[in-house]
Design a protein around this motif. Structure first.
Motif, PDB file in Angstrom:
ATOM      1  N   PRO A 125      13.159 -12.768 -17.143  1.00 44.24           N
ATOM      2  CA  PRO A 125      12.811 -12.293 -15.798  1.00 44.24           C
ATOM      3  C   PRO A 125      11.314 -11.999 -15.656  1.00 44.24           C
ATOM      4  N   ILE A 126      10.833 -12.227 -14.462  1.00 44.05           N
ATOM      5  CA  ILE A 126       9.457 -11.860 -14.136  1.00 44.05           C
ATOM      6  C   ILE A 126       9.476 -10.365 -13.851  1.00 44.05           C
ATOM      7  N   ARG A 127       8.544  -9.642 -14.424  1.00 48.35           N
ATOM      8  CA  ARG A 127       8.491  -8.200 -14.164  1.00 48.35           C
ATOM      9  C   ARG A 127       7.310  -7.890 -13.250  1.00 48.35           C
ATOM     10  N   ALA A 128       7.613  -7.158 -12.199  1.00 48.78           N
ATOM     11  CA  ALA A 128       6.579  -6.929 -11.178  1.00 48.78           C
ATOM     12  C   ALA A 128       6.388  -5.442 -10.889  1.00 48.78           C
ATOM     13  N   MET A 129       5.212  -5.109 -10.426  1.00 51.64           N
ATOM     14  CA  MET A 129       4.929  -3.738 -10.002  1.00 51.64           C
ATOM     15  C   MET A 129       4.234  -3.771  -8.645  1.00 51.64           C
ATOM     16  N   VAL A 130       4.656  -2.862  -7.786  1.00 46.59           N
ATOM     17  CA  VAL A 130       4.049  -2.730  -6.461  1.00 46.59           C
ATOM     18  C   VAL A 130       2.942  -1.689  -6.558  1.00 46.59           C
ATOM     19  N   VAL A 131       1.776  -2.023  -6.052  1.00 45.64           N
ATOM     20  CA  VAL A 131       0.670  -1.055  -6.089  1.00 45.64           C
ATOM     21  C   VAL A 131      -0.009  -0.930  -4.724  1.00 45.64           C
ATOM     22  N   GLY A 132      -0.677   0.165  -4.524  1.00 44.26           N
ATOM     23  CA  GLY A 132      -1.434   0.349  -3.276  1.00 44.26           C
ATOM     24  C   GLY A 132      -1.846   1.799  -3.109  1.00 44.26           C
ATOM     25  N   ILE A 133      -2.748   2.043  -2.187  1.00 43.24           N
ATOM     26  CA  ILE A 133      -3.198   3.408  -1.905  1.00 43.24           C
ATOM     27  C   ILE A 133      -2.095   4.136  -1.103  1.00 43.24           C
ATOM     28  N   PRO A 134      -2.166   5.452  -0.954  1.00 44.09           N
ATOM     29  CA  PRO A 134      -1.110   6.162  -0.227  1.00 44.09           C
ATOM     30  C   PRO A 134      -0.918   5.677   1.216  1.00 44.09           C
ATOM     31  N   ASN A 135       0.341   5.703   1.636  1.00 47.70           N
ATOM     32  CA  ASN A 135       0.728   5.481   3.033  1.00 47.70           C
ATOM     33  C   ASN A 135       0.666   4.042   3.539  1.00 47.70           C
ATOM     34  N   VAL A 136       0.414   3.085   2.662  1.00 49.96           N
ATOM     35  CA  VAL A 136       0.379   1.694   3.136  1.00 49.96           C
ATOM     36  C   VAL A 136       1.789   1.103   3.264  1.00 49.96           C
ATOM     37  N   GLY A 137       2.791   1.823   2.732  1.00 49.74           N
ATOM     38  CA  GLY A 137       4.171   1.358   2.878  1.00 49.74           C
ATOM     39  C   GLY A 137       4.783   0.809   1.597  1.00 49.74           C
ATOM     40  N   LYS A 138       4.310   1.261   0.446  1.00 54.93           N
ATOM     41  CA  LYS A 138       4.833   0.770  -0.833  1.00 54.93           C
ATOM     42  C   LYS A 138       6.328   1.060  -0.985  1.00 54.93           C
ATOM     43  N   SER A 139       6.704   2.320  -0.730  1.00 52.97           N
ATOM     44  CA  SER A 139       8.112   2.702  -0.919  1.00 52.97           C
ATOM     45  C   SER A 139       8.998   1.998   0.088  1.00 52.97           C
ATOM     46  N   THR A 140       8.520   1.908   1.315  1.00 56.74           N
ATOM     47  CA  THR A 140       9.290   1.218   2.360  1.00 56.74           C
ATOM     48  C   THR A 140       9.494  -0.235   1.953  1.00 56.74           C
ATOM     49  N   PHE A 141       8.448  -0.836   1.408  1.00 51.26           N
ATOM     50  CA  PHE A 141       8.555  -2.226   0.977  1.00 51.26           C
ATOM     51  C   PHE A 141       9.564  -2.371  -0.165  1.00 51.26           C
ATOM     52  N   ILE A 142       9.483  -1.500  -1.155  1.00 49.02           N
ATOM     53  CA  ILE A 142      10.415  -1.606  -2.292  1.00 49.02           C
ATOM     54  C   ILE A 142      11.847  -1.499  -1.780  1.00 49.02           C
ATOM     55  N   ASN A 143      12.079  -0.562  -0.880  1.00 52.53           N
ATOM     56  CA  ASN A 143      13.425  -0.416  -0.313  1.00 52.53           C
ATOM     57  C   ASN A 143      13.874  -1.670   0.420  1.00 52.53           C
ATOM     58  N   ALA A 144      12.971  -2.230   1.198  1.00 54.31           N
ATOM     59  CA  ALA A 144      13.333  -3.431   1.970  1.00 54.31           C
ATOM     60  C   ALA A 144      13.577  -4.617   1.040  1.00 54.31           C
ATOM     61  N   PHE A 145      12.757  -4.734   0.031  1.00 55.71           N
ATOM     62  CA  PHE A 145      12.831  -5.872  -0.880  1.00 55.71           C
ATOM     63  C   PHE A 145      14.047  -5.764  -1.802  1.00 55.71           C
ATOM     64  N   ALA A 146      14.301  -4.555  -2.251  1.00 55.08           N
ATOM     65  CA  ALA A 146      15.381  -4.375  -3.210  1.00 55.08           C
ATOM     66  C   ALA A 146      16.729  -4.186  -2.526  1.00 55.08           C
TER      67      ALA A 146
END
Ligand code: G4P
Length: 286
Positions: A125-146
């Motif tokens: 499997p490809i292992r990935a990490m989401v990164v970014g500064i606060p409030n850009v929507g990282k958690s929202t993205f992880i939820n939507a993607f996963a």
């Protein structure tokens, strides 16, 4: 912006810790998914990511594209692609564009998949990490993607110790906690843009001053938008326009005094909620 006002809640200690965590986690992953705010793609980027994520496959997501100018979204996508990144505009909140990421992951990791295959490794499997500064929507993205898999929200520097992976499909695993990059600004305008998108504390400037900066930006980049929203004459300096917004929205205190802080908050909320229109604050470099 005066020094004492540059209160962004990031101190050298936090940064060093976050950076160390990020470095530790980088060792485990193949792919970095960098989330930016489409309204200020440049300001919402921490340039240190280039060093941290060197030798990793990279995807740049222009998130909150629903709040940004559609024409500018296209330009910024082309810009990042011209720089060799794999870019995509998304709206993580509504899930728009998220389904296109799988294809992009394959593209971004093509070389790695090839390399594995030559070594006889299949389906690692490809292992990935989401990164970014606060409030850009990282958690929202992880939820939507996963999908249903849940992630913890809230801003912790770097990534928590007990690592958990979310399996997405057959050959992708995502670290369940995003890597938090610190907002970086040496430039005044960058600091202002970061405050406008809520990535650094509003209090980097007095709220009325921040509102005046926003008025200047909107007047310059989207003439007519303030007139349309607040039915005000746009001619004049920003403080005058803020007064007009206060009058138009009936922000009055005792003895009919104008409550400029109330008008400033109202304007900032309207901008953040996309109610003045879809706007991109940064000009894309040619
Ligand atoms: P972070 O992990 O990077 O810190 O950001 P997070 O996901 O917590 O998202 C920050 C805010 O941005 C949230 O709003 C979230 O709903 C919103 N958001 C994320 N992606 C998008 C998008 O693509 N479009 C729009 N319009 N908004 C987005 P909030 O006000 O904190 O919460 P809520 O009221 O939306 O629940």
């Amino acid at each position: 912006m005066s020094e004492e006002k540059m209160n962004v809640n990031w101190y050298p200690g936090h940064m060093t810790k976050a950076k160390r965590m990020m470095q530790e986690n980088m060792v485990l992953i193949d792919l970095v998914i960098e989330v930016l705010d489409a309204r200020t793609p440049q300001a919402s980027r921490n340039p240190d990511i280039d060093e941290l994520a060197k030798n990793k496959s990279r995807i740049v997501l222009l998130n909150k594209s629903d709040l940004a100018d559609p024409r500018e979204n296209k330009k910024w996508m082309e810009y990042f692609e011209a720089q060799g990144a794999h870019a995509l505009e998304i709206n993580a909140k509504a899930g728009a564009g998220v389904k296109n990421i799988r294809g992009l992951v394959e593209k971004a990791c093509k070389e790695k998949i090839e390399r594995d295959r030559k070594r006889g490794i299949v389906n690692r499997p490809i292992r990935a990490m989401v990164v970014g500064i606060p409030n850009v929507g990282k958690s929202t993205f992880i939820n939507a993607f996963a999908g249903k898999a849940c992630t913890k929200t809230g801003n912790k520097p770097g990534v928590t110790k007990g690592k958990q992976w979310i399996t997405i499909g057959k050959n992708l695993q995502l670290l369940d906690t995003p890597g938090i990059l610190w907002p970086k600004f040496e430039d005044r305008q960058v600091g202002i843009n970061l405050a406008l998108i809520g990535s650094v504390n509003d209090e980097i400037l007095v709220i009325e001053e921040l509102a005046c900066e926003l008025i200047e930006s909107i007047k310059k980049r989207y003439p007519g938008a303030l007139t349309k929203r607040y039915e005000i004459d746009e001619d004049g300096a920003a403080p005058t326009l803020l007064e007009r917004i206060a009058e138009s929205r009936k922000c009055y205190g005792k003895a009919e005094t104008l409550l400029l802080d109330k008008a400033a908050n109202l304007l900032l909320d309207d901008f953040r909620g996309g109610r003045i229109g879809r706007m991109t604050l940064e000009e894309c470099p040619k």
